[in-house]
Design a protein around this motif. Structure first.
Motif, mmCIF file in Angstrom:
data_model
loop_
_atom_site.group_PDB
_atom_site.id
_atom_site.type_symbol
_atom_site.label_atom_id
_atom_site.label_comp_id
_atom_site.label_asym_id
_atom_site.label_seq_id
_atom_site.Cartn_x
_atom_site.Cartn_y
_atom_site.Cartn_z
ATOM 1 N N SER A 26 1.417 -1.055 -0.309
ATOM 2 C CA SER A 26 0.039 -0.043 0.187
ATOM 3 C C SER A 26 0.966 1.105 0.310
ATOM 4 C CB SER A 26 -1.357 0.011 1.389
ATOM 5 O OG SER A 26 -1.799 -1.118 1.377
ATOM 6 N N SER A 27 0.352 2.268 -0.258
ATOM 7 C CA SER A 27 1.075 3.680 -0.452
ATOM 8 C C SER A 27 0.173 4.407 0.275
ATOM 9 C CB SER A 27 0.897 4.204 -1.930
ATOM 10 O OG SER A 27 -0.219 4.456 -2.336
ATOM 11 N N GLN A 28 -0.986 4.168 0.803
ATOM 12 C CA GLN A 28 -1.623 5.724 2.272
ATOM 13 C C GLN A 28 -2.511 4.759 2.010
ATOM 14 O OE1 GLN A 28 -4.423 7.518 -1.537
ATOM 15 N NE2 GLN A 28 -3.156 8.959 -1.782
ATOM 16 N N PHE A 82 2.628 -2.611 -6.135
ATOM 17 C CA PHE A 82 2.154 -1.229 -5.518
ATOM 18 C C PHE A 82 -0.014 -1.199 -6.085
ATOM 19 C CE2 PHE A 82 6.503 -0.107 -5.109
ATOM 20 C CZ PHE A 82 6.416 0.436 -4.468
ATOM 21 N N MET A 83 -0.754 -2.015 -5.299
ATOM 22 C CA MET A 83 -1.754 -2.162 -5.898
ATOM 23 C C MET A 83 -2.501 -2.270 -4.233
ATOM 24 S SD MET A 83 -2.326 -4.931 -8.310
ATOM 25 C CE MET A 83 -4.046 -5.510 -9.655
ATOM 26 N N GLY A 84 -1.959 -1.757 -3.439
ATOM 27 C CA GLY A 84 -3.045 -1.815 -2.107
ATOM 28 C C GLY A 84 -3.313 -0.828 -1.907
ATOM 29 N N GLU A 87 -4.225 4.965 -3.704
ATOM 30 C CA GLU A 87 -2.957 5.585 -5.352
ATOM 31 C C GLU A 87 -1.981 6.296 -5.762
ATOM 32 O OE1 GLU A 87 -2.215 6.609 -8.838
ATOM 33 O OE2 GLU A 87 -4.530 5.331 -8.068
ATOM 34 N N PRO A 88 -1.238 5.038 -5.671
ATOM 35 C CA PRO A 88 0.582 5.538 -5.134
ATOM 36 C C PRO A 88 0.725 6.779 -6.026
ATOM 37 C CG PRO A 88 -0.273 3.532 -6.448
ATOM 38 C CD PRO A 88 -1.375 4.032 -6.647
ATOM 39 N N LEU A 89 0.181 7.091 -7.142
ATOM 40 C CA LEU A 89 0.566 8.680 -8.004
ATOM 41 C C LEU A 89 0.626 9.138 -7.493
ATOM 42 C CD1 LEU A 89 0.317 7.619 -11.456
ATOM 43 C CD2 LEU A 89 2.568 7.677 -10.304
ATOM 44 N N SER A 114 -0.043 -0.266 -9.900
ATOM 45 C CA SER A 114 -1.030 -0.085 -10.847
ATOM 46 C C SER A 114 -1.811 1.220 -10.324
ATOM 47 C CB SER A 114 -1.781 -1.312 -10.258
ATOM 48 O OG SER A 114 -2.779 -1.132 -11.067
ATOM 49 N N THR A 115 -1.863 1.834 -11.557
ATOM 50 C CA THR A 115 -2.748 3.217 -11.094
ATOM 51 C C THR A 115 -3.767 3.316 -11.759
ATOM 52 O OG1 THR A 115 -2.529 5.677 -10.951
ATOM 53 C CG2 THR A 115 -1.134 4.104 -12.943
ATOM 54 N N VAL A 116 -4.825 4.512 -11.230
ATOM 55 C CA VAL A 116 -6.677 4.464 -12.031
ATOM 56 C C VAL A 116 -6.115 6.241 -12.720
ATOM 57 C CG1 VAL A 116 -7.408 3.391 -10.303
ATOM 58 C CG2 VAL A 116 -7.317 6.219 -10.595
#
Length: 118
Positions: A26-28, A82-84, A87-89, A114-116
């Motif tokens: 996860s990033s957030q 990065f898909m937990g 949103e990584p970006l 992975s990003t939306v």
């Protein structure tokens, strides 16, 4: 502190019997994007993870894999996604800082973000 999601995925190769792991980090904590397909979006954004907190997820996964190995050699972690949660970006500084470390000797071609999108 609060909890974030980290997933350890074991892959067993059917013919060779060799195994490997992928770690989904996860990033957030939570996410502001509120995508209709994602439960994390219903939480809203609670906090940005630091690069250290992102890397700590990988450290915990490695510790768990080593403990599972017992006396025999543990199946390696080969991929990081990065898909937990999050949103990584939207947490770009911490994402980039975590990517600029060695990521525990996992090659850059074995890391997926992975990003939306924007």
């Amino acid at each position: 502190g609060r909890r974030v999601e980290t997933v350890l995925i074991r892959h067993d190769h059917k013919t060779s019997g060799n195994a490997r792991h992928t770690v989904c980090v996860s990033s957030q904590e939570g996410c502001a994007r509120a995508c209709s397909f994602c439960a994390t979006g219903t939480m809203g954004l609670l906090s940005q993870l630091t690069s250290a907190e992102i890397l700590e997820q990988l450290w915990h996964a490695r510790t768990l894999v080593a403990a599972q190995g017992g006396k025999k050699k543990a199946a390696p972690i080969r991929n990081v996604v990065f898909m937990g949660m999050g949103e990584p970006l939207d947490n770009l500084d911490a994402l980039l800082e975590s990517l600029h470390t060695s990521l525990f000797n996992i090659g850059r071609k074995k890391v997926t973000i992975s990003t939306v999108g924007g």
